[in-house]
Scaffold this motif. Structure first.
Motif, PDB file in Angstrom:
ATOM      1  N   TYR A 123       0.842  -1.194   0.000  1.00  0.00           N
ATOM      2  CA  TYR A 123       0.000   0.000   0.000  1.00  0.00           C
ATOM      3  C   TYR A 123       0.882   1.251   0.000  1.00  0.00           C
ATOM      4  O   TYR A 123       0.665   2.187  -0.789  1.00  0.00           O
ATOM      5  N   ASN A 124       1.886   1.279   0.874  1.00  0.00           N
ATOM      6  CA  ASN A 124       2.778   2.433   0.947  1.00  0.00           C
ATOM      7  C   ASN A 124       3.588   2.602  -0.333  1.00  0.00           C
ATOM      8  O   ASN A 124       3.772   3.727  -0.823  1.00  0.00           O
ATOM      9  N   LYS A 150       1.563   4.154  -3.026  1.00  0.00           N
ATOM     10  CA  LYS A 150       1.268   5.579  -2.803  1.00  0.00           C
ATOM     11  C   LYS A 150       2.412   6.470  -3.296  1.00  0.00           C
ATOM     12  O   LYS A 150       2.247   7.677  -3.446  1.00  0.00           O
ATOM     13  N   TYR A 188       4.721  10.614   1.078  1.00  0.00           N
ATOM     14  CA  TYR A 188       5.107   9.327   0.497  1.00  0.00           C
ATOM     15  C   TYR A 188       6.341   9.465  -0.395  1.00  0.00           C
ATOM     16  O   TYR A 188       6.438   8.880  -1.461  1.00  0.00           O
TER      17      TYR A 188
END
Length: 498
Positions: A98-99, A102, A411
């Motif tokens: 997920y990170n 991003k 991010y």
């Protein structure tokens, strides 16, 4: 009289040369600030200090043409071989993916290249992923949440996050090895205990109903084949993440007796029938077996059944309880079986963002500690979490840091923590298929090291200097020798062609 004077002068000269050579290689050595940094050389060296004055800094030195008189010499012995190495890396969890997703494509490619490229980065080459959800997934799920074989399928977390990231990593390093581990089977396979056998509708705890052994074996096979269709080969699996931990947000209690029976009766034969060469590792939990007396030596008890043992490559361990010496004990009992280290975490509880402290301890206890105790691989937990220690879920770890932490604000900004360095210092110089080899010579308090012979005609040494003093250390392989000023509180990796 003149002849005696001449002898005395020669003796004094030779003695002064010896003293000079020895003093230049004393334990505490302050390198010259004016030394020129070489752009190339016979030996490639990576150095990280706890203060970050050297942040995986790349240096080069040449072989010495002088006679080696240094008392601080580590000599390699390639005739003495230990285990063959599989690799080093981190877990690619749902939260990690997920990170990563991003990030901008450009920034993500740069980070993944720095991490996984064998040519332009650290060359990490062993990844652990969850079969279904883990405690660092975006939700709780398996790939078969509704009974009926037609209901099996990869879920959105895999198709939208994990598989795309894995494909990007494999494009950078196609030789990556991938290990899969389940945190829980489908809930409909769970019971409260093996006596009552009552349905247990919970992601947390429960036990596997023996009547579903064959279905659960089929589930593993289907998952491996589904990943293969995506171009992702699964090199190894563990049967259950932390089988003695009932409290994780996604978990299953599985005793050694249950694991032995499940693999012998279902998982092993089904993998074989499907012509899958995926390795199976037992246990995947703590050195101290969570202090459950009858579960001590968990993998060895499984191996005592020859039929079950035939399906297991070896056993996997975590370090949340007990001591790494357990690896030696298990190896000595069953030297024919492999060992891999598959999980360790940093966080608020162990001063996880204090690099100097964690770099020293984690290198000693995890990286070099497990490898020197026969582990074929070292895998740390989440590769990347955000600066809020997430995404995380209630019931899972909410105080963990990643091997790297990325700013949740943009991010973009990344902080590299100890686990990134300890794995990178191994993977950058020790390649898959390398043999750990013997060493002799210099030892000192706070100095830990190990040596390897790669299959490409290179040697590698990874060394930890925990002392508060820098040390000038010489490394010799029988043909060449070279010296390097190892800074205080640092980790150093060397690689050279022999």
């Amino acid at each position: 009289m003149k002849r005696n004077n001449k002898k005395t002068m020669i003796y004094t000269f030779l003695l002064s040369c010896l003293v000079t050579a020895t003093s230049c290689n004393r334990d505490s050595y302050t390198p010259s600030q004016g030394d020129e940094i070489k752009k190339s050389g016979d030996v490639t060296i990576y150095t990280t200090t706890g203060s970050r004055s050297l942040d995986f800094g790349k240096r080069f030195v040449d072989f010495s043409s002088k006679f080696n008189m240094s008392p601080n010499t580590i000599t390699l012995d390639p005739t003495k071989k230990f285990q063959t190495m599989d690799g080093f890396g981190a877990a690619i969890t749902g939260s990690t993916c997920y990170n990563l997703m991003k990030m901008s494509k450009e920034d993500r490619t740069k980070f993944l290249t720095e991490t996984f490229s064998d040519k332009d980065g650290m060359g990490m080459n062993y990844i652990r992923i969850a079969i279904g959800c883990s405690d660092f997934s975006l939700s709780e799920y398996t790939c078969w949440d509704k009974e009926g074989k037609e209901n099996f399928g990869l879920q959105s977390e895999e198709t939208q996050y994990i598989i795309p990231v894995l494909k990007e990593i494999l494009a950078i390093n196609p030789s990556i090895k991938i290990m899969g581990s389940p945190w829980t089977p489908p809930k409909w396979m769970k019971v409260n205990n093996l006596t009552d056998l009552k349905p247990f509708d919970s992601w947390t705890s429960g036990q596997l109903n023996p009547k579903y052994y064959q279905d659960y074996g089929w589930y593993f096979v289907q998952w491996i084949q589904a990943m293969k269709k995506e171009g992702i080969n699964i090199y190894s699996i563990t049967v259950q993440n932390e089988p003695l931990n009932r409290k994780n947000s996604a978990s299953l209690y599985m005793s050694w007796q249950e694991q032995q029976a499940f693999v012998k009766q279902a998982l092993g034969p089904q993998l074989k029938a499907a012509n899958l060469s995926t390795k199976i590792y037992a246990f995947d939990h703590n050195y101290n077996y969570d202090n459950i007396a009858d579960q001590s030596d968990y993998p060895v008890k499984i191996y005592n059944d020859a039929g079950a043992a035939s399906f297991f490559a070896g056993a996997a361990y975590h370090n949340y309880g007990g001591d790494k010496a357990e690896l030696i004990d298990i190896h000595n009992q069953r030297p024919d079986k492999e060992l891999v280290f598959t999980e360790t975490s940093i966080g608020e509880w162990n001063d996880g963002r204090n690099l100097e402290k964690r770099l020293m301890e984690d290198m000693r206890e995890v990286a070099l500690g497990t490898v020197n105790n026969w582990s074929k691989g070292v895998i740390v937990w989440n590769l990347m979490l955000d600066t809020d220690k997430g995404p995380n879920r209630e019931g899972g770890c909410q105080t963990c840091y990643g091997a790297v932490d990325i700013s949740k604000a943009n991010y973009k900004n990344i902080t590299r923590n100890s686990h990134y360095y300890i794995v990178g210092h191994l993977s950058s110089v020790v390649k898959s298929g390398a043999s750990r080899i013997g060493t002799s010579g210099y030892t000192a308090e706070g100095l830990v090291y190990t040596a390897f012979q790669n299959t490409d005609g290179t040697y590698a040494v990874v060394l930890l200097n925990e002392s508060g003093d820098s040390r000038k250390i010489t490394v010799a392989d029988g043909k060449h020798h070279f010296s390097y000023d190892v800074p205080a509180k640092s980790v150093v990796s060397y690689r050279w062609t022999y």
